[in-house]
Scaffold this active site. Structure first.
Site, short mmCIF file in Angstrom:
data_model
loop_
_atom_site.label_atom_id
_atom_site.label_comp_id
_atom_site.label_asym_id
_atom_site.label_seq_id
_atom_site.Cartn_x
_atom_site.Cartn_y
_atom_site.Cartn_z
N CYS A 1 2.31 -0.29 -9.41
CA CYS A 1 3.45 0.26 -8.68
C CYS A 1 4.76 0.16 -9.45
O CYS A 1 5.73 0.82 -9.08
CB CYS A 1 3.58 -0.41 -7.32
SG CYS A 1 3.79 -2.20 -7.41
N GLY B 1 0.81 -1.21 0.00
CA GLY B 1 0.00 0.00 0.00
C GLY B 1 0.84 1.25 0.00
O GLY B 1 1.94 1.28 -0.56
N GLY B 2 0.33 2.30 0.64
CA GLY B 2 0.93 3.62 0.57
C GLY B 2 1.98 3.87 1.64
O GLY B 2 2.02 3.21 2.68
N PHE B 3 2.82 4.87 1.40
CA PHE B 3 3.92 5.18 2.30
C PHE B 3 3.44 5.64 3.66
O PHE B 3 3.97 5.22 4.69
CB PHE B 3 4.82 6.25 1.67
CG PHE B 3 5.58 5.76 0.48
CD1 PHE B 3 6.69 4.97 0.64
CD2 PHE B 3 5.16 6.07 -0.80
CE1 PHE B 3 7.39 4.50 -0.46
CE2 PHE B 3 5.85 5.60 -1.90
CZ PHE B 3 6.97 4.82 -1.74
N ALA B 4 2.45 6.53 3.71
CA ALA B 4 1.98 7.05 4.99
C ALA B 4 1.45 5.92 5.86
O ALA B 4 1.75 5.84 7.06
CB ALA B 4 0.92 8.12 4.77
N THR B 5 0.66 5.04 5.26
CA THR B 5 0.12 3.91 6.02
C THR B 5 1.23 2.95 6.42
O THR B 5 1.23 2.42 7.54
CB THR B 5 -0.95 3.18 5.20
OG1 THR B 5 -1.94 4.11 4.79
CG2 THR B 5 -1.61 2.09 6.02
N GLY B 6 2.17 2.71 5.53
CA GLY B 6 3.28 1.83 5.85
C GLY B 6 4.09 2.33 7.03
O GLY B 6 4.48 1.55 7.92
N GLU C 1 5.60 -3.43 0.79
CA GLU C 1 5.78 -3.00 -0.60
C GLU C 1 5.03 -1.69 -0.72
O GLU C 1 3.81 -1.66 -0.78
CB GLU C 1 5.25 -4.06 -1.57
CG GLU C 1 5.69 -3.82 -3.00
CD GLU C 1 4.81 -2.81 -3.72
OE1 GLU C 1 5.19 -1.60 -3.75
OE2 GLU C 1 3.77 -3.20 -4.24
#
EC number: 1.2.1.-
Length: 512
Positions: free
Chosen positions: A320, A266-271, A286
């Site tokens: 991606c 998923g996304g960077f902020a959530t990661g 990822e």
């Protein structure tokens, strides 16, 4: 990984406006103790799938026309203890399944998915907006992922340890096995709603683990149908639980001490949020990329144009490893640009169920609007629009820019949309420097007929995979998949995920 790099930011993925032509057929209403969790033949009882709650169901709409496809029951974060209790039983059952049984379950599920190819493909089209041609290819990849997982279950069991290689240990012999981790939380995105779920479930089952799965709220039905196939193939029901919900649910699923690994795409902020909340656990992340493709003067021109167009606009750019920045050597730039734009203009955007549609909708109208805003911001900063930047609801037509300032957000962040930027360079050194500019790096591509140039680029481009005479978006499900720099932690690809989802245990016998 939409515009501004928010592919699976949990707040965003709950609410986008969605739709398609007509709802999938529903089963007759079940009694209250067996309420359907899905649509069509996807229903499962709450005891088998997840806990029944009083929370409002989560509606699922088509990205193409906004029509209601169905709904799934939301999982109450307060029920995490019950969810963990089921997963705990599942982990015990799974670790005790013989390897041949794990393999036969995975192989059986692969055969079921293959035999129901059209049904799986249609669900992908309806909930994710992929074109029917692209959806069929995703189904085939899912089948392959499950088969690879079945093979891994049988062969990757450990190794002999040569203890007698150490002085004083001549009378010792032994081995190490690969044992399950236990409970794995898997969180999957909307852009590949079937195969990316298979990439987490397949290796986890092969390794003897239990999985608490949370698919994207936007595309839950592909995951539900896949879990149904696994259970029909003989997987005990406790081994996989499916939950649907928002940030609070995800936090509960990753923070639990009994969870030994979190696998997230998923996304960077959530990661970043997950990595802070997870604590002392294995993490597989990822988080996307910003793929460059280098086009050298000596390339096979037609092959390069065709590969770059496909790489940029496959799955409406929601990929991606899709080509986002195409870097063309200066002598070839004008010719390549003109041919690339002409080929892009021939792409047909529209109804994803039509066989001749090349580009379907983005996942939601809101995501398409953010993409449009990001492109307009780049144009305002000095980029030149060559084609596209035309939106019809969630349908965003393929867009090509040139002259995008290297300081622009669109250049540095993942677009995750049918948007590509062209830029010239003079020397290979400069092309590699430009390719390495962003912080995110999954894949890159290079088109050239000079083997030395290709290998030099492969050695120096800072990415997890370099595709030579292919676009950046080529992926085979057995290869290690992940990025360098800020873009990921760990690797997917069945063998590599299996090894992440297991742990070595040494057994040593002293015969002296």
């Amino acid at each position: 990984m939409d515009a501004g790099r928010r592919r699976l930011v949990i707040n965003d993925c709950m609410k986008p406006e969605r739709g398609r032509r007509s709802p999938l057929p529903r089963r007759p209403t079940r009694p209250p103790d067996e309420r359907s969790s899905g649509i069509g033949n996807l229903a499962m009882t709450p005891a088998k799938l997840h806990m029944t709650t009083s929370l409002a169901p989560i509606a699922v709409h088509s990205p193409y026309d906004g029509s209601l496809l169905g709904s799934v029951e939301a999982t109450d974060p307060a029920d995490i203890d019950r969810l963990l209790a089921t997963a705990r039983r599942g982990a015990e059952i799974s670790r005790n399944l013989p390897r041949h049984k794990r393999a036969s379950i995975l192989e059986g599920a692969a055969q079921m998915v293959e035999s129901r190819h059209d049904a799986f493909a249609e669900i992908i089209v309806r909930e994710a907006g992929k074109t029917i041609v692209q959806a069929r290819k995703e189904v085939l990849r899912c089948v392959n992922t499950l088969k690879l997982s079945a093979e891994e279950a049988k062969r990757n069991a450990g190794e002999i340890v040569p203890f007698d290689a150490y002085t004083g240990s001549e009378q010792r012999q032994g081995w190490f096995t690969r044992d399950p981790l236990g409970i794995i939380t898997a969180i999957t995105p909307y852009n590949d709603p079937l195969n990316l779920v298979a990439h987490k479930l397949g290796p986890a089952i092969a390794g003897g683990n239990a999985v608490m799965l949370k698919p994207s709220n936007l595309t839950p039905f592909s995951a539900i149908k896949l879990v149904g196939a696994l259970r029909e193939a003989g997987l005990p029901e406790e081994v996989i639980t499916i939950s649907h919900g928002d940030r609070e649910l995800v936090t509960a699923m990753i923070a639990a001490r009994e969870v030994r690994m979190v696998s997230f795409t998923g996304g960077f902020a959530t990661g970043e949020a997950i990595s802070r909340a997870a604590g002392l656990k294995k993490l597989a992340m990822e988080l996307g990329g910003n793929a460059p493709v280098i086009v050298m003067n000596d390339c096979d021109f037609d092959k390069a144009v065709e590969g770059c167009v496909s790489g940029a606009f496959w799955a409406a750019g929601q990929n991606c490893i899709g080509a986002q920045r195409i870097l063309i050597q200066s002598e070839l730039y004008g010719r390549f640009r003109d041919a690339f734009v002409a080929a892009t203009k021939k792409l047909k955007a529209g109804d994803p169920l039509q066989e001749d549609t090349d580009v379907g909708p983005m996942i939601s109208k809101q995501v398409a609007e953010r993409t449009e805003a990001a492109v307009n911001e780049a144009i305002k900063a000095g980029a030149t629009l060559l084609c596209g930047n035309y939106r019809e609801g969630s349908l965003y037509h393929p867009t090509v820019l040139e002259g995008t300032p290297l300081t622009c957000r669109l250049w540095h962040e993942e677009v995750f949309a049918p948007v590509v930027m062209l830029a010239p360079f003079d020397t290979l050194d400069k092309g590699i420097e430009m390719a390495n500019d962003p912080d995110y790096s999954l894949h890159a591509g290079i088109f050239t007929n000079d083997l030395n140039v290709a290998l030099e680029a492969a050695n120096r481009i800072e990415v997890g995979g370099v595709m030579i005479n292919d676009s950046s978006d080529y992926r085979f499900d057995a290869m290690p998949f992940g990025g360098f720099k800020y873009g990921s932690m760990g690797r997917e690809g069945v063998r590599f995920a299996y090894e992440d989802m297991t742990q070595p245990k040494v057994v040593c016998i002293n015969r002296g």
